[in-house]
Design a protein around this motif. Structure first.
Motif, PDB file in Angstrom:
ATOM      1  N   LYS A 152       0.848  -1.194   0.000  1.00 17.81           N
ATOM      2  CA  LYS A 152       0.000   0.000   0.000  1.00 17.81           C
ATOM      3  C   LYS A 152       0.887   1.249   0.000  1.00 17.81           C
ATOM      4  O   LYS A 152       1.932   1.269   0.647  1.00 17.81           O
ATOM      5  N   GLU A 153       0.457   2.280  -0.732  1.00 13.38           N
ATOM      6  CA  GLU A 153       1.208   3.544  -0.748  1.00 13.38           C
ATOM      7  C   GLU A 153       1.199   4.134   0.661  1.00 13.38           C
ATOM      8  O   GLU A 153       0.165   4.116   1.341  1.00 13.38           O
ATOM      9  N   PRO A 154       2.345   4.696   1.143  1.00 19.48           N
ATOM     10  CA  PRO A 154       2.318   5.288   2.490  1.00 19.48           C
ATOM     11  C   PRO A 154       1.425   6.530   2.529  1.00 19.48           C
ATOM     12  O   PRO A 154       1.355   7.270   1.541  1.00 19.48           O
ATOM     13  N   ILE A 155       0.774   6.722   3.637  1.00 15.31           N
ATOM     14  CA  ILE A 155      -0.088   7.902   3.783  1.00 15.31           C
ATOM     15  C   ILE A 155       0.807   9.087   4.178  1.00 15.31           C
ATOM     16  O   ILE A 155       1.730   8.939   4.974  1.00 15.31           O
ATOM     17  N   THR A 156       0.539  10.247   3.563  1.00 13.69           N
ATOM     18  CA  THR A 156       1.404  11.404   3.795  1.00 13.69           C
ATOM     19  C   THR A 156       0.779  12.347   4.824  1.00 13.69           C
ATOM     20  O   THR A 156      -0.394  12.716   4.688  1.00 13.69           O
ATOM     21  N   ILE A 157       1.561  12.705   5.830  1.00  9.54           N
ATOM     22  CA  ILE A 157       1.049  13.691   6.803  1.00  9.54           C
ATOM     23  C   ILE A 157       2.018  14.874   6.883  1.00  9.54           C
ATOM     24  O   ILE A 157       3.217  14.724   6.692  1.00  9.54           O
ATOM     25  N   THR A 158       1.443  16.048   7.154  1.00  8.69           N
ATOM     26  CA  THR A 158       2.261  17.263   7.159  1.00  8.69           C
ATOM     27  C   THR A 158       2.526  17.717   8.592  1.00  8.69           C
ATOM     28  O   THR A 158       1.637  17.676   9.433  1.00  8.69           O
ATOM     29  N   PHE A 159       3.744  18.162   8.810  1.00  6.95           N
ATOM     30  CA  PHE A 159       4.155  18.546  10.163  1.00  6.95           C
ATOM     31  C   PHE A 159       5.175  19.676  10.100  1.00  6.95           C
ATOM     32  O   PHE A 159       6.374  19.439  10.076  1.00  6.95           O
ATOM     33  N   PRO A 160       4.709  20.923  10.062  1.00  9.16           N
ATOM     34  CA  PRO A 160       5.663  22.041  10.099  1.00  9.16           C
ATOM     35  C   PRO A 160       6.268  22.144  11.505  1.00  9.16           C
ATOM     36  O   PRO A 160       5.572  21.865  12.487  1.00  9.16           O
ATOM     37  N   ALA A 161       7.529  22.531  11.576  1.00 10.20           N
ATOM     38  CA  ALA A 161       8.173  22.587  12.897  1.00 10.20           C
ATOM     39  C   ALA A 161       9.148  23.762  12.969  1.00 10.20           C
ATOM     40  O   ALA A 161       9.802  24.081  11.986  1.00 10.20           O
ATOM     41  N   PHE A 162       9.207  24.377  14.154  1.00  6.14           N
ATOM     42  CA  PHE A 162      10.216  25.424  14.345  1.00  6.14           C
ATOM     43  C   PHE A 162      11.402  24.903  15.151  1.00  6.14           C
ATOM     44  O   PHE A 162      12.371  25.610  15.371  1.00  6.14           O
ATOM     45  N   GLN A 163      11.310  23.615  15.559  1.00  6.05           N
ATOM     46  CA  GLN A 163      12.437  23.028  16.292  1.00  6.05           C
ATOM     47  C   GLN A 163      13.466  22.548  15.271  1.00  6.05           C
ATOM     48  O   GLN A 163      13.699  21.348  15.115  1.00  6.05           O
ATOM     49  N   GLY A 177      17.236  23.894  12.890  1.00  3.55           N
ATOM     50  CA  GLY A 177      18.412  24.781  12.893  1.00  3.55           C
ATOM     51  C   GLY A 177      19.055  24.875  14.262  1.00  3.55           C
ATOM     52  O   GLY A 177      19.375  23.852  14.866  1.00  3.55           O
ATOM     53  N   VAL A 178      19.161  26.124  14.783  1.00  2.00           N
ATOM     54  CA  VAL A 178      19.845  26.308  16.062  1.00  2.00           C
ATOM     55  C   VAL A 178      18.899  26.172  17.258  1.00  2.00           C
ATOM     56  O   VAL A 178      19.322  26.276  18.406  1.00  2.00           O
ATOM     57  N   ASN A 179      17.620  25.905  17.001  1.00  2.00           N
ATOM     58  CA  ASN A 179      16.664  25.727  18.100  1.00  2.00           C
ATOM     59  C   ASN A 179      17.122  24.565  18.986  1.00  2.00           C
ATOM     60  O   ASN A 179      17.540  23.521  18.478  1.00  2.00           O
ATOM     61  N   SER A 180      16.985  24.764  20.309  1.00  2.00           N
ATOM     62  CA  SER A 180      17.526  23.739  21.212  1.00  2.00           C
ATOM     63  C   SER A 180      16.808  22.386  21.061  1.00  2.00           C
ATOM     64  O   SER A 180      17.368  21.350  21.376  1.00  2.00           O
ATOM     65  N   GLY A 181      15.570  22.396  20.574  1.00  2.00           N
ATOM     66  CA  GLY A 181      14.834  21.136  20.417  1.00  2.00           C
ATOM     67  C   GLY A 181      15.125  20.423  19.102  1.00  2.00           C
ATOM     68  O   GLY A 181      14.631  19.306  18.876  1.00  2.00           O
TER      69      GLY A 181
END
Lengths: 441, 291
Positions: free
Chosen positions: A41-52, A54-58
């Motif tokens: 089965k084709e994988p289902i795509t989910i969207t997840f924007p994140a600010f953690q 680059g230099v973000n500690s998370g």
């Protein structure tokens, strides 16, 4: 003439050949695709924007979590992580997407109250049935955190961390000024500022840009520890009337801090300016959360041996930011995406992930069952000390950024400079906050 | 014959017209229409409030500040900025030594992105480590640490010079027009005994009327949408000292979620833009022949 006819016939044959071979290819592809579909089965795509990012500690934790998730579930779920550097930029983008009813599958409200804004306007995924299915996951969060993220009896969000926020101080600079340790009362605190200043040391790191995060932490603590009334004020969400004695006192003290006890670049400066001043030993104290602790031993941010010079304290008069937090919520539009997103959410917030974050960046787990083991205490002494100190806190309150209206937080940021420069009085500052707060319905 | 040509003209213009209507005209009509509603955005219901948003605007101190600053910048940009660009073009037209270098370096601020330019400026004017204060300290004022962007007395002029002095685009446009003026006109003037200065005043400048008018429109209307540099340097502060109308519109829409009120500001900006263009057209007689 004969040659032309031959040329035309050849062209026609070539065309027929091309059409037949193209059709052959495509039918072959369709056949192959059908076979693939049958087997996988084709994988289902989910969207997840994140600010953690680059230099973000998370950032390291999120990167590792996504890598592990892809390893485990990559065949069935494809996570599209959109990197948005800067939490304010992230919040602005979420608002724009919300206004277009196009929120991504997974949203991280973090320190901002995006949950109410989203819940009032779009249908969010109720996490209650998922918790009922998996009580072990539900047990990873305190009831206070879950209640804080629930609306109308439904659980909509979960935090990924606890954020007890005190302040850090530079023991070496304190010793230079003849000070022994952090102040117990605000009067003592301001005396310490005077002593540090007299010794040629700038006492405080502060900022005004973005939301004026560091300055806001000082302000909130001065107000939140000002008796029961001040504490109640700081525990009120979406305040509309700032004209109280305790808040006026807080603003007056904050003005004094801007004018007398901070660096010249604090007014107009960003969080990064405040952090750099503290990390380079220019200032003696900085209010911030435990996520800053790894920076103290990061050679790219602080000089060698800096971590050993730093102590942590709760605010004078026994105050501390330790209120329940907003966290992730799911905004998928159909059951299939919601299921996949909750699977990711579980992966990001279960006990294993909480321990991973604790070990990698010292993020404090929200789980009431997880306690620091001896190894962690030894490796992360500041974190252990902060958690220890949190038991002594008499006054607990949420931070301004998550508790007040976004336009009031914006107004703080644009009016701190005027207050700090003495262009406006504390009372005028309060009047402006009231004006902004009352624009909200 | 003409009928056939008109059909072709219409056919070729059609894609542009369709794109203009869909991408520009429809949103503009929508902005004007929704400015008469109370609309908190998202899925919230819209309620018709007539001209209430417009009436409230004039009681709103932030709106008044934003409008005043924007209009002041429009005037400055349409006069001082264009004048500077024109003077530099007139000087470079004589092709002094290194004129190509000056032309290119004067264009640099126009070529780098607004956000990068804003960050450079924030650092240049930083009270602690900024170039400006460092130079002043080097001149003997050892404790000088003025906060240019956030001191109420200097915030507005500091933001203003962010764009006022950099008229590279204007210079390039005017210089191109000067280069296209036939040399024979100047040769005749030389024969008549006109000095270089007189030639610039009585020949060059009058012939530049159309291009200067166009530059004034470009420069003035650019201020009606100025957002990036203000947002990234002072965010409109301290208080409302550097607030522009587009920035206030942004804050109203995306922080306060008051889309009806924000669209009222959008409408005011559109009206200001139209008035600006009409006035400049009239002043410069754009589109009219010199004869």
């Amino acid at each position: 003439m004969k040659r032309i006819i031959i040329k035309k016939i050849m062209a026609c044959l070539l065309l027929v050949f091309l059409i037949v071979s193209a059709a052959g290819c495509s039918s072959k592809e369709v056949a192959n695709n059908n076979n693939d579909k049958d087997s996988k089965k084709e994988p289902i795509t989910i969207t997840f924007p994140a600010f953690q990012v680059g230099v973000n500690s998370g950032a390291p934790v999120l990167k590792e979590n996504i890598r592990l998730f892809n390893e485990k579930y990559g065949d069935e779920i494809k996570v599209i992580v959109e990197e948005i550097p800067g939490d304010q930029a992230y919040v602005d983008k979420m608002k724009i997407l919300l206004s277009a009813d196009d929120l991504p599958d997974l949203v991280y409200a973090g320190g901002y109250n995006l949950l109410d804004l989203a819940a009032d306007n779009v249908e969010l995924v109720d996490l209650t049935p998922y918790f009922e299915e998996d009580p072990k996951w539900k047990a990873c969060f305190s009831e206070a955190d879950l209640q804080f993220n629930s609306r109308n009896g439904k659980y909509y969000g979960i935090p990924e961390e606890k954020q007890p926020v005190g302040y850090f101080y530079n023991k070496e600079l304190f010793a230079k000024a003849g000070l022994e340790g952090p102040a117990n009362t605000w009067d003592e605190f301001f005396n310490q500022c005077e002593t540090l200043k007299a010794a040629g040391i700038t006492p405080l790191s502060m900022d005004t840009a973005d939301s004026g995060w560091v300055s806001g932490l000082w302000l909130g603590s001065i107000v939140g520890t000002n008796g029961e009334v001040g504490n109640e004020f700081m525990n009120t969400y979406n305040v509309k009337d700032y004209d109280t004695e305790e808040f006026l006192e807080g603003i007056t003290k904050l003005q004094k801090m801007f004018k007398e006890y901070t660096t010249v670049d604090a007014i107009g400066g960003k969080y990064e300016n405040a952090a750099n001043n503290f990390l380079s030993g220019k200032t003696a104290m900085m209010a911030n959360g435990p996520w800053m602790i790894p920076d103290f031993s990061n050679p790219e941010k602080a000089p060698e041996g800096f971590a050993e010079k730093i102590g942590v304290a709760i605010y004078p008069d026994a105050g501390m930011y330790d209120a329940p937090m907003f966290g992730y919520f799911v905004a998928s539009k159909d059951k299939e995406h919601a299921d996949a997103t909750v699977k990711l959410l579980k992966f990001l917030t279960n006990e294993e992930a909480q321990l991973r974050a604790l070990n990698m960046i010292g993020r404090i787990p929200p789980s009431p069952q997880l306690e620091l083991d001896e190894d962690t205490k030894e490796n992360k002494p500041l974190l252990a000390k902060l958690i220890d100190l949190s038991h002594d806190a008499k006054y607990i309150y949420p931070n301004i950024q998550s508790a007040w209206y976004p336009n009031v937080v914006d107004r703080l940021s644009t009016d701190y400079p005027g207050l700090g420069m003495g262009d406006i009085t504390p009372q005028e500052f309060i009047d402006r906050l009231n004006e902004s707060a009352n624009k909200n319905e | 014959m003409y009928k056939k040509r008109n059909i072709w003209i219409t056919l070729f213009l059609l894609p542009t017209i369709i794109i203009f209507v869909l991408i520009f005209a429809v949103p503009v009509v929508n902005v004007v229409y929704t400015s008469f509603f109370q609309w908190r955005g998202f899925k919230g219901a819209m309620s018709f409030v007539g001209i209430k948003n417009y009436v409230n605007a004039f009681k709103d101190a932030s709106f008044r500040s934003g409008l005043t600053h924007t209009m002041f910048w429009v005037v400055l940009q349409g006069t001082v900025h264009v004048a500077l660009g024109t003077i530099v073009a007139l000087l470079l037209a004589d092709r002094p030594k290194g004129w190509k270098f000056i032309r290119t370096s004067y264009m640099v601020p126009n070529m780098i992105s607004g956000s990068a330019f804003a960050i450079i400026l924030v650092n240049i004017f930083n009270p602690q480590i900024g170039l400006v204060n460092s130079v002043i300290r080097k001149l003997g004022f050892e404790n000088f640490n003025h906060n240019w962007y956030f001191d109420g007395r200097t915030a507005f002029p500091t933001v203003t010079i962010t764009w006022l002095l950099f008229a590279g685009l204007i210079t390039i446009l005017i210089l191109a027009e000067i280069m296209s003026i036939p040399k024979t006109i100047y040769e005749s003037a030389d024969i008549e005994g006109a000095t270089k200065f007189q030639q610039k005043i009585y020949i060059t400048l009058p012939l530049l009327r159309n291009v200067i008018g166009t530059c004034v429109i470009i420069a003035a209307t650019s201020m009606l949408k100025e957002f990036e540099l203000v947002y990234l340097t002072t965010k409109g502060g301290p208080g409302d000292r550097t607030l522009s109308l587009p920035l206030y519109l942004y804050k109203t829409a995306f922080i306060e979620n008051d889309y009806g009120y924000a669209n009222m500001m959008g409408t005011v900006l559109i009206i200001c833009g139209i008035i600006c263009i009409l006035i400049i057209n009239k002043l410069f007689g754009l589109g009219k022949s010199d004869t």
